[in-house]
Design an enzyme around this catalytic site. Structure first.
Site, short mmCIF file in Angstrom:
data_model
loop_
_atom_site.label_atom_id
_atom_site.label_comp_id
_atom_site.label_asym_id
_atom_site.label_seq_id
_atom_site.Cartn_x
_atom_site.Cartn_y
_atom_site.Cartn_z
N GLU A 27 9.07 22.79 -2.30
CA GLU A 27 9.04 21.74 -1.79
C GLU A 27 7.60 20.96 -2.51
O GLU A 27 6.66 21.66 -2.45
CB GLU A 27 8.78 21.76 -0.26
CG GLU A 27 9.84 22.28 0.72
CD GLU A 27 9.27 22.29 2.02
OE1 GLU A 27 8.40 21.53 2.46
OE2 GLU A 27 10.15 23.03 2.63
N LYS B 38 4.49 19.15 -2.48
CA LYS B 38 3.24 19.29 -1.51
C LYS B 38 2.82 17.72 -1.49
O LYS B 38 2.01 17.43 -2.38
CB LYS B 38 2.22 20.03 -2.21
CG LYS B 38 0.91 20.40 -1.09
CD LYS B 38 0.09 21.43 -1.60
CE LYS B 38 -1.03 21.94 -0.37
NZ LYS B 38 -1.80 20.57 0.05
N ASP C 289 0.63 14.77 -0.51
CA ASP C 289 -0.95 14.44 -0.19
C ASP C 289 -1.20 13.54 0.80
O ASP C 289 -1.41 12.54 0.59
CB ASP C 289 -1.50 13.93 -1.63
CG ASP C 289 -3.18 14.49 -1.60
OD1 ASP C 289 -3.63 14.91 -0.79
OD2 ASP C 289 -3.87 13.85 -2.57
N TYR D 70 8.73 18.88 7.59
CA TYR D 70 8.88 20.19 6.57
C TYR D 70 8.69 21.52 7.34
O TYR D 70 8.79 22.53 6.70
CB TYR D 70 7.92 19.90 5.47
CG TYR D 70 6.53 19.76 5.68
CD1 TYR D 70 5.83 20.84 6.30
CD2 TYR D 70 5.67 18.68 5.25
CE1 TYR D 70 4.27 20.70 6.50
CE2 TYR D 70 4.50 18.48 5.40
CZ TYR D 70 3.68 19.56 6.03
OH TYR D 70 2.48 19.18 6.27
N LYS E 156 -0.98 24.59 -6.95
CA LYS E 156 -1.58 23.12 -6.86
C LYS E 156 -1.68 22.66 -8.41
O LYS E 156 -1.83 23.50 -9.23
CB LYS E 156 -3.00 23.19 -6.50
CG LYS E 156 -2.99 23.69 -5.06
CD LYS E 156 -3.36 22.14 -4.37
CE LYS E 156 -4.10 22.27 -2.96
NZ LYS E 156 -5.50 22.33 -2.88
N CYS F 177 -40.74 25.90 -0.76
CA CYS F 177 -39.63 25.35 0.14
C CYS F 177 -39.97 23.72 0.19
O CYS F 177 -41.02 23.33 0.22
CB CYS F 177 -39.51 25.57 1.80
SG CYS F 177 -38.61 24.42 2.68
N CYS G 291 -40.83 22.35 3.83
CA CYS G 291 -42.13 22.87 4.57
C CYS G 291 -43.23 23.44 3.79
O CYS G 291 -44.31 24.06 4.21
CB CYS G 291 -41.77 24.01 5.72
SG CYS G 291 -41.18 25.76 5.00
N CYS H 49 -36.20 29.97 1.74
CA CYS H 49 -37.27 29.80 2.25
C CYS H 49 -37.82 30.62 3.25
O CYS H 49 -37.06 31.11 4.07
CB CYS H 49 -37.41 28.29 3.12
SG CYS H 49 -38.75 27.77 4.32
N CYS I 93 -40.25 26.19 9.77
CA CYS I 93 -39.61 25.36 8.62
C CYS I 93 -38.71 24.12 9.43
O CYS I 93 -37.66 24.48 9.75
CB CYS I 93 -38.70 26.03 7.61
SG CYS I 93 -37.78 24.65 6.32
#
Ligand code: IVH
Length: 669
Positions: free
Chosen positions: A113, A115, A117, A220, A307, A398, A401, A416, A422
């Protein structure tokens, strides 16, 4: 092996980050196609190294959260997603693996079937009358869009007498390309694509707006029904058609070997179809086989989506920015000169981690090629023209911090070290704690958490429960008022009782996502038992640690992360504070309450007529824990032909033994 393991960890970290970005922050950071590619690669590694599966928690998530404003409807059976394939060989392997799963011989008979969207929808009929419609939402709970769906003129409101008393029908709401173009031409607001337009039109709190838009529906799939409707999917589709639903006219019964030809044919026709499709769905025609195949994680085993490849474009990489996540992970992203890819304006792309930047050798000022499918932030494929800039130096501190950011030898991610000092980490943890699959506290999203953290009210998760003491101050803050402040307090008050599984998930322990939290909750039953076991489990070789390791699905890496959490003084402090604020309810087995196998430990031995993976999945669905070896803790041993030492041991220990038929009878299949 260690290469695969490292790569898998990297993939899982990316998938986890993508899941969080999409579901918890409503701000996707990578494309559907890229997300699919990550999952596929991870699945491929897992297929070769099934022993790594225990670490693959991030693969089990599905869906997006229902939006505020709509009434929520719980789906009687979850609305799930589909596994994706992208190439003929993968398609063939998908079906081979299902043959192995069932011990099925010969080719599969499939229904192919298009697909669509759009967005999936669940339609419920009671006494043959249409009664409600819900979006997929997160798969478990969707939005009540009954009023909106009633604006579809062609929707059957009444089914014929031969339809079951209760039936749920699933399908896809979409907008045709022509209706989409007309809509955009007629209004200022521009939708990026027909799918967004369909979603935006359906999910209108004011259904009279939906009524003015043209949306369509293809039916479906089956949800629950009080009586069987058909023996095959084909027959089911024909029945839907007879009942007045639109069923895609291109759906076709094909032998598995014709998949590639069908895929190519639809690929050619794609541009001429009046609606957008993003691939083809292939489903097992025989519904009895479908039910035997069942589900795994987020998707059925009886279907896959093949796909189409993603869309591409090139643009300028303007800057590389770093974001800091809940576990301190520093994630780079590319800021791009806005570019239109397949109809969507793209401004950011993810760069995943330090190594990825090096591997692709992307530098600020380069022209890069991007790829996207769907309306999310895309992936950078590579550099098409160098801008001659300097190689990017990943920060070793980081950016939020200033703490040192370090990378463990076996980790792809730089983290970090600031921990709870932080702000980025603390805020991310708070957001996770309140998120929908965790405490689900309304009004405690990203912005609110940032705001109250900055106000100095939140140091750890338990502080959330003290927010109502600031209600008067909150009401006076900009953007707030007495009503919203009171609502926040009420939202918090409503969550002082929580199931063990959500509680465990909410703590945000590394690698403890929804699935692992569920496994732990089911195993330990109560918060007190779990906590005691985790503390005792810190000692390697202790009984508690061995027990933790024996839980099917919890491997050594997960166990290490778990006990490590309980070694940290500040975590124990937060737990103690939480204990004062909330009541954690004991876990009730999610599996059928009256299943004789709920909460039982089972072992399969010898040759059975059904393949071992199917037997295991069946037992687990009924709430059992399936283990490999027989011990005093084993409740049942299912004994097949030529059973050996396990059956003997079970007999010695006086454990209840079942033949395969007895197992089937008790399990009810
Ligand atoms: S069957 C258990 N059939 O694709 C899932 N889905 O990627 C059964 N979709 O959520 C779904 N066309 O929204 C099915 N012909 C089709 C479809 C289809 C589009 C969507 C659906 C689903 C998503 C999964």
């Amino acid at each position: 092996m260690s290469n695969s393991k490292n790569r898998l960890e990297e993939l899982l970290a990316r998938i986890e980050a993508a899941n969080a970005a999409y579901h918890e922050h409503d701000a996707p950071e990578i494309t559907d196609a890229e997300y699919d590619a990550l999952r596929r690669e991870a699945e491929a590694i897992l297929a070769e190294h099934p022993e790594l599966r225990e670490d693959a928690e991030a693969l089990a998530q599905v869906g997006a959260k229902p939006a505020a404003g709509f009434k929520k409807l719980r789906h009687r059976t979850p609305m799930l997603s589909l596994d994706n394939v992208f190439a003929a060989e993968e398609f063939a392997e998908f079906w081979r693996s299902k043959s192995r799963f069932l011990g099925h011989e010969g080719a599969w008979e499939l229904v192919a079937e298009p697909k669509i969207d759009g967005l999936s929808i669940s339609l419920t009929y009671q006494g043959q009358k249409f009664v409600r419609a819900a979006t997929r939402g997160d798969g478990a709970e969707g939005e009540d869009v009954t009023a909106n769906i009633l604006t579809l003129r062609d929707l059957p409101r009444q089914l014929p007498e031969d339809a079951p008393e209760f039936i749920e029908i699933r399908g896809e709401v979409y907008m045709t390309k022509a209706d989409f173009l007309a809509l955009n031409a007629a209004q200022e607001r521009q939708f990026a694509n027909p799918r967004n337009a369909a979603a935006g039109s359906l999910r209108q709190l004011d259904a009279s707006i939906t009524a003015k838009r043209k949306i369509s529906l293809f039916a479906y799939a089956q949800g629950e029904s009080s009586a069987p409707v058909a023996a095959t999917h084909c027959e089911y589709l024909q029945t839907l058609k007879r009942w007045g639903f639109d069923v895609n006219p291109l759906s076709k019964l094909i032998p598995e070997g014709d998949g590639e030809a069908f895929q190519n044919g639809i690929g050619v026709a794609r541009g001429t179809l009046p609606y957008d499709i993003d691939g083809v769905v292939y489903k097992v025609n025989d519904l009895a086989l479908q039910s035997r195949l069942g589900f795994v994680g987020r998707a059925p085993r009886w279907a896959c989506a093949w796909k189409f490849p993603a869309e591409k474009a090139t643009t300028l990489l303007e800057a590389i920015e770093i974001q800091v996540g809940r576990t301190g992970a520093l994630t780079p992203r590319a800021k791009l000169a806005p570019v239109n890819v397949g109809g969507v304006l793209v401004t950011y792309a993810t760069l995943h981690n330090e190594d990825e930047i090096g591997r692709k050798n992307v530098r600020v000022g380069d022209v890069v090629e991007l790829q996207r499918a769907g309306d999310v932030i895309p992936q950078i494929l590579g550099v098409v023209k160098s801008g001659g800039g300097e190689a990017y130096v990943f920060p070793d501190h980081c950016p939020v911090c200033g703490s040192l950011a370090v990378r463990a030898d076996d980790d792809v991610v730089r983290r970090c070290t600031g921990g709870l000092s932080c702000p980025a980490q603390v805020v991310e943890r708070l957001i996770h704690f309140c998120s929908r699959l965790a405490f689900d506290i309304e009004g405690c999203g990203e912005k609110t958490m940032q705001e109250f953290y900055a106000a100095g009210w939140l140091h750890n998760a338990a502080d959330i429960f003290t927010l109502p003491t600031h209600e008067a101050e909150i009401a006076k803050r900009e953007g707030w008022g007495p009503v919203s402040a009171a609502k926040l307090s009420a939202g918090i008050a409503a969550r002082r009782e929580i199931g063990l599984e959500r509680f465990i998930y909410a703590l945000g322990i590394r690698r403890i996502g929804e699935n692992n939290a569920k496994l732990l909750a089911r195993h330990y039953g109560s918060y007190a038992a779990w906590k005691a076991a985790m503390i005792a489990g810190a000692e390697i070789g202790s009984d508690a640690r061995l027990e933790l390791g024996s839980i099917s699905g919890i491997g050594p890496a997960i166990a290490t992360d778990l006990v490590a959490f309980f070694v940290e003084e500040h975590n124990l402090h937060t737990l103690a504070a939480l204990e004062r604020e909330v009541r954690v309810l004991d876990a009730v087995s999610a599996a059928a309450v009256d299943s004789p196998f709920a909460g039982k430990v089972m072992v399969f031995t010898g040759t059975l007529t059904m393949a071992r993976p199917e037997a295991k999945a069946r037992a687990e669905t009924l709430g059992a824990k399936v283990t490999e070896s027989v011990s005093k803790k084993t409740d049942f041993v299912v004994v097949g032909e030529d059973a050996g030492s396990k059956a003997k041991k079970a007999a010695e220990l006086g454990i209840r033994m079942l033949t395969e038929q007895e197992f089937r009878d008790l399990a009810g299949f």
